[in-house]
Design an enzyme around this catalytic site. Structure first.
Site, PDB file in Angstrom:
ATOM      1  N   ASN A 168      52.674  43.539  37.909  1.00 20.64           N
ATOM      2  CA  ASN A 168      52.666  42.421  38.859  1.00 20.64           C
ATOM      3  C   ASN A 168      53.903  41.560  38.616  1.00 20.64           C
ATOM      4  O   ASN A 168      54.699  41.849  37.724  1.00 20.64           O
ATOM      5  CB  ASN A 168      51.363  41.617  38.737  1.00 20.64           C
ATOM      6  CG  ASN A 168      51.186  41.037  37.354  1.00 20.64           C
ATOM      7  OD1 ASN A 168      52.007  40.255  36.895  1.00 20.64           O
ATOM      8  ND2 ASN A 168      50.122  41.445  36.674  1.00 20.64           N
ATOM      9  N   ASP A 194      44.071  43.705  37.075  1.00 20.01           N
ATOM     10  CA  ASP A 194      42.618  43.828  37.231  1.00 20.01           C
ATOM     11  C   ASP A 194      42.170  45.282  37.123  1.00 20.01           C
ATOM     12  O   ASP A 194      41.049  45.549  36.742  1.00 20.01           O
ATOM     13  CB  ASP A 194      42.193  43.270  38.597  1.00 20.01           C
ATOM     14  CG  ASP A 194      42.338  41.757  38.617  1.00 20.01           C
ATOM     15  OD1 ASP A 194      41.874  41.126  37.671  1.00 20.01           O
ATOM     16  OD2 ASP A 194      42.932  41.221  39.574  1.00 20.01           O
ATOM     17  N   ASP A 212      37.681  41.957  31.434  1.00 22.19           N
ATOM     18  CA  ASP A 212      38.140  40.583  31.656  1.00 22.19           C
ATOM     19  C   ASP A 212      38.263  39.923  30.280  1.00 22.19           C
ATOM     20  O   ASP A 212      37.255  39.624  29.622  1.00 22.19           O
ATOM     21  CB  ASP A 212      37.148  39.829  32.545  1.00 22.19           C
ATOM     22  CG  ASP A 212      37.721  38.488  32.985  1.00 22.19           C
ATOM     23  OD1 ASP A 212      38.290  37.772  32.124  1.00 22.19           O
ATOM     24  OD2 ASP A 212      37.618  38.165  34.171  1.00 22.19           O
ATOM     25  N   ILE A 213      39.498  39.722  29.842  1.00 21.46           N
ATOM     26  CA  ILE A 213      39.744  39.239  28.478  1.00 21.46           C
ATOM     27  C   ILE A 213      39.203  37.822  28.312  1.00 21.46           C
ATOM     28  O   ILE A 213      38.505  37.510  27.339  1.00 21.46           O
ATOM     29  CB  ILE A 213      41.257  39.310  28.170  1.00 21.46           C
ATOM     30  CG1 ILE A 213      41.748  40.753  28.368  1.00 21.46           C
ATOM     31  CG2 ILE A 213      41.543  38.820  26.752  1.00 21.46           C
ATOM     32  CD1 ILE A 213      43.252  40.902  28.403  1.00 21.46           C
ATOM     33  N   PHE A 259      43.681  30.420  33.635  1.00 22.07           N
ATOM     34  CA  PHE A 259      44.522  30.170  34.808  1.00 22.07           C
ATOM     35  C   PHE A 259      43.854  30.816  36.011  1.00 22.07           C
ATOM     36  O   PHE A 259      43.091  31.765  35.844  1.00 22.07           O
ATOM     37  CB  PHE A 259      45.927  30.761  34.611  1.00 22.07           C
ATOM     38  CG  PHE A 259      46.849  29.807  33.914  1.00 22.07           C
ATOM     39  CD1 PHE A 259      46.677  29.518  32.567  1.00 22.07           C
ATOM     40  CD2 PHE A 259      47.876  29.171  34.607  1.00 22.07           C
ATOM     41  CE1 PHE A 259      47.503  28.621  31.925  1.00 22.07           C
ATOM     42  CE2 PHE A 259      48.707  28.269  33.977  1.00 22.07           C
ATOM     43  CZ  PHE A 259      48.525  27.985  32.638  1.00 22.07           C
TER      44      PHE A 259
HETATM   45  N1  CTP Z   1      42.124  37.308  33.021  1.00 22.82           N
HETATM   46  C1  CTP Z   1      41.812  38.020  31.898  1.00 22.82           C
HETATM   47  N2  CTP Z   1      41.529  39.351  31.980  1.00 22.82           N
HETATM   48  C2  CTP Z   1      41.526  39.979  33.157  1.00 22.82           C
HETATM   49  C3  CTP Z   1      41.843  39.259  34.334  1.00 22.82           C
HETATM   50  C4  CTP Z   1      42.130  37.922  34.235  1.00 22.82           C
HETATM   51  O1  CTP Z   1      41.824  37.440  30.802  1.00 22.82           O
HETATM   52  N3  CTP Z   1      41.249  41.271  33.212  1.00 22.82           N
HETATM   53  C5  CTP Z   1      42.370  35.856  32.905  1.00 22.82           C
HETATM   54  C6  CTP Z   1      43.776  35.419  33.277  1.00 22.82           C
HETATM   55  O2  CTP Z   1      44.616  35.381  32.136  1.00 22.82           O
HETATM   56  C7  CTP Z   1      43.509  34.025  33.832  1.00 22.82           C
HETATM   57  C8  CTP Z   1      42.132  34.134  34.446  1.00 22.82           C
HETATM   58  O3  CTP Z   1      41.502  35.242  33.825  1.00 22.82           O
HETATM   59  O4  CTP Z   1      43.437  33.052  32.813  1.00 22.82           O
HETATM   60  C9  CTP Z   1      42.107  34.313  35.918  1.00 22.82           C
HETATM   61  O5  CTP Z   1      42.964  35.322  36.313  1.00 22.82           O
HETATM   62  P1  CTP Z   1      43.142  35.661  37.849  1.00 22.82           P
HETATM   63  O6  CTP Z   1      44.076  36.817  37.978  1.00 22.82           O
HETATM   64  O7  CTP Z   1      43.430  34.418  38.624  1.00 22.82           O
HETATM   65  O8  CTP Z   1      41.678  36.045  38.246  1.00 22.82           O
HETATM   66  P2  CTP Z   1      40.934  37.394  38.322  1.00 22.82           P
HETATM   67  O9  CTP Z   1      39.974  37.507  37.196  1.00 22.82           O
HETATM   68  O10 CTP Z   1      41.921  38.492  38.456  1.00 22.82           O
HETATM   69  O11 CTP Z   1      40.072  37.198  39.638  1.00 22.82           O
HETATM   70  P3  CTP Z   1      40.444  37.553  41.159  1.00 22.82           P
HETATM   71  O12 CTP Z   1      41.085  38.904  41.137  1.00 22.82           O
HETATM   72  O13 CTP Z   1      39.120  37.515  41.829  1.00 22.82           O
HETATM   73  O14 CTP Z   1      41.344  36.465  41.650  1.00 22.82           O
END
Ligand code: CTP
Length: 394
Positions: free
Chosen positions: A206, A274, A302-303, A320
């Site tokens: 990304n 994701d 999701d970390i 974030f």
């Molecule tokens: N994050 C994470 N692990 C993931 C995805 C996201 O730790 N696999 C964390 C990011 O570092 C950030 C927060 O979750 O602090 C939100 O990330 P964001 O990309 O905005 O959200 P998503 O979980 O990807 O949700 P969506 O795709 O529905 O927007």
């Protein structure tokens, strides 16, 4: 404000890096009082150490001159910090056992100052139960550590045991002597994108540059925190002074984060992919005439949510939310869903120029509501956030 560092150089091949460490510490305004073990003199000469430090080198416990000028007790205490680099397996064992049979070990036993060690040794020696036992004892005694890093070793083997780089050690030193409000706090910052392989030459990524995460890590360091910086392949270099853990994939980022157990705060600024490939190929996918490849996705862990739900949840967790529509509403829901304390929401639509740009326009969302911050540089956002974190922990 320069500090006085008592630098004990142990007898390992990494001692040559300590020459660079001295030079860089002095460039940053610190005084270095060097002590060489007798084994260290096999790797670096007292003359080069003394020339770089601009100081006399201390070597011998029974040097009467030194005892009349400055005794070992005084030497061990007239410093802001005692640093051992490289800290060999032998020195660590002596420290853990409380031995005092040469100048270095006597200084370490006599000091009333904070001690930071930068271990360096062969990977088998590092992994040996005795060394790990000694490490646990030293950590329990409040000794700070920096490294070792993983990599190729002078002995031809690969693994953990390489001494941390001079700038990493300087970061740990400055964090230890810094009197900022976050002194003594261990903060994790995740940053950058992750790369999810399709095959050995292609990956999904990304547009995250890592700029905001890097700025946050720098701002936290400036307030005295010890920062572990877990970063995907970012465009921006990691800040000097953090402990860097470089990863490629979300799975590796999760592993790195889960190995940290003593965190006070976690800031999750990484743009984690994701999805990864469910069927990543070991070999380069070829145009073999059998039609277009079909890429099958699997969801990444999701970390942030995993850490929030774990027994090791830091006291304060900041996530974030990168959104392109309904920013506040989506981010508010995300905060609840993931279980973090604060969410920094931003609009990453291309028109905002935020992703990959120098500025950010964020809203801080907490349990008490949403606070809109004016558009400002990513460095300013970072400083404001670091100050907020310091306030929340005070
Ligand atoms: N994050 C994470 N692990 C993931 C995805 C996201 O730790 N696999 C964390 C990011 O570092 C950030 C927060 O979750 O602090 C939100 O990330 P964001 O990309 O905005 O959200 P998503 O979980 O990807 O949700 P969506 O795709 O529905 O927007």
């Amino acid at each position: 404000m320069g500090k006085r560092i008592l630098l004990i150089i142990g007898g390992g091949i990494a001692a040559f890096k300590s020459l660079d460490l001295i030079r860089r510490l002095r460039e940053r305004g610190h005084d270095v009082v060097p002590v060489l073990t007798s084994a260290a003199t096999e790797f670096v000469t007292p003359l080069s150490v003394s020339a770089l430090a601009g100081q006399k080198v201390y070597q011998d416990l029974f040097d009467l001159n030194d005892e009349s000028e400055m005794g070992h007790i005084e030497l061990s205490r007239a410093a802001d910090l005692v640093v051992v680099a490289p800290a060999t397996a032998d020195l660590m064992a002596k420290m853990a056992a409380g031995l005092a049979n040469d100048l270095a070990s006597t200084l370490l036993l006599a000091t009333d100052k904070c001690v930071l060690i930068a271990p360096s040794m062969n990977v088998r020696m590092w992994e040996h139960a005795a060394t790990q036992r000694n490490l646990a004892t030293l950590e329990k005694d409040g000794i700070l550590t920096c490294g070792p890093n993983e990599g190729d070793m002078a002995c031809g083997e690969f693994g953990f045991g390489r001494m941390a780089e001079p700038m990493e050690i300087i970061g740990a030193i400055e964090a230890a002597v810094n009197d900022g409000p976050l002194k003594g706090k261990h903060i994790l910052v995740t940053s950058g994108p992750t790369h999810e392989p399709i095959d050995p030459v292609r990956y999904i990524a990304n547009r995250s540059s890592g700029a905001q995460g890097t700025a946050i890590a720098r701002a936290l360091l400036a307030l005295g925190a010890r920062v572990t910086f877990v970063t995907g392949p970012a465009d921006v270099a990691a800040p000097v002074g953090v402990e860097v853990v470089a990863v490629q994939t979300a799975a590796q980022m999760l592993n790195a984060v889960q190995s940290l157990t003593d965190l006070d705060v976690g800031v999750f600024a990484a743009a984690v992919a994701d999805w990864r490939m469910a069927n990543a190929s070991d070999q380069k996918i070829k145009k073999d005439g059998n039609g277009l490849p079909v890429l099958e996705f699997a969801e990444n862990p999701d970390i942030l949510a995993t850490v929030c739900g774990s027994d090791n949840r830091p006291k304060l967790v900041v996530g974030f939310a990168a959104e392109t529509q309904n920013v506040i509403e989506n981010a508010t829901a995300k905060r609840k869903r993931k279980g973090c304390d604060w969410i920094i929401a931003n609009d990453v639509s291309p028109a905002t120029g935020i992703m990959g740009g120098a500025e950010n326009d964020v809203t801080l969302i907490s349990a008490t509501g949403a606070e809109d911050w004016p558009r400002m540089g990513k460095d300013q956002v970072a400083q404001k956030l670091a100050a907020r974190i310091a306030e929340a922990l005070s």
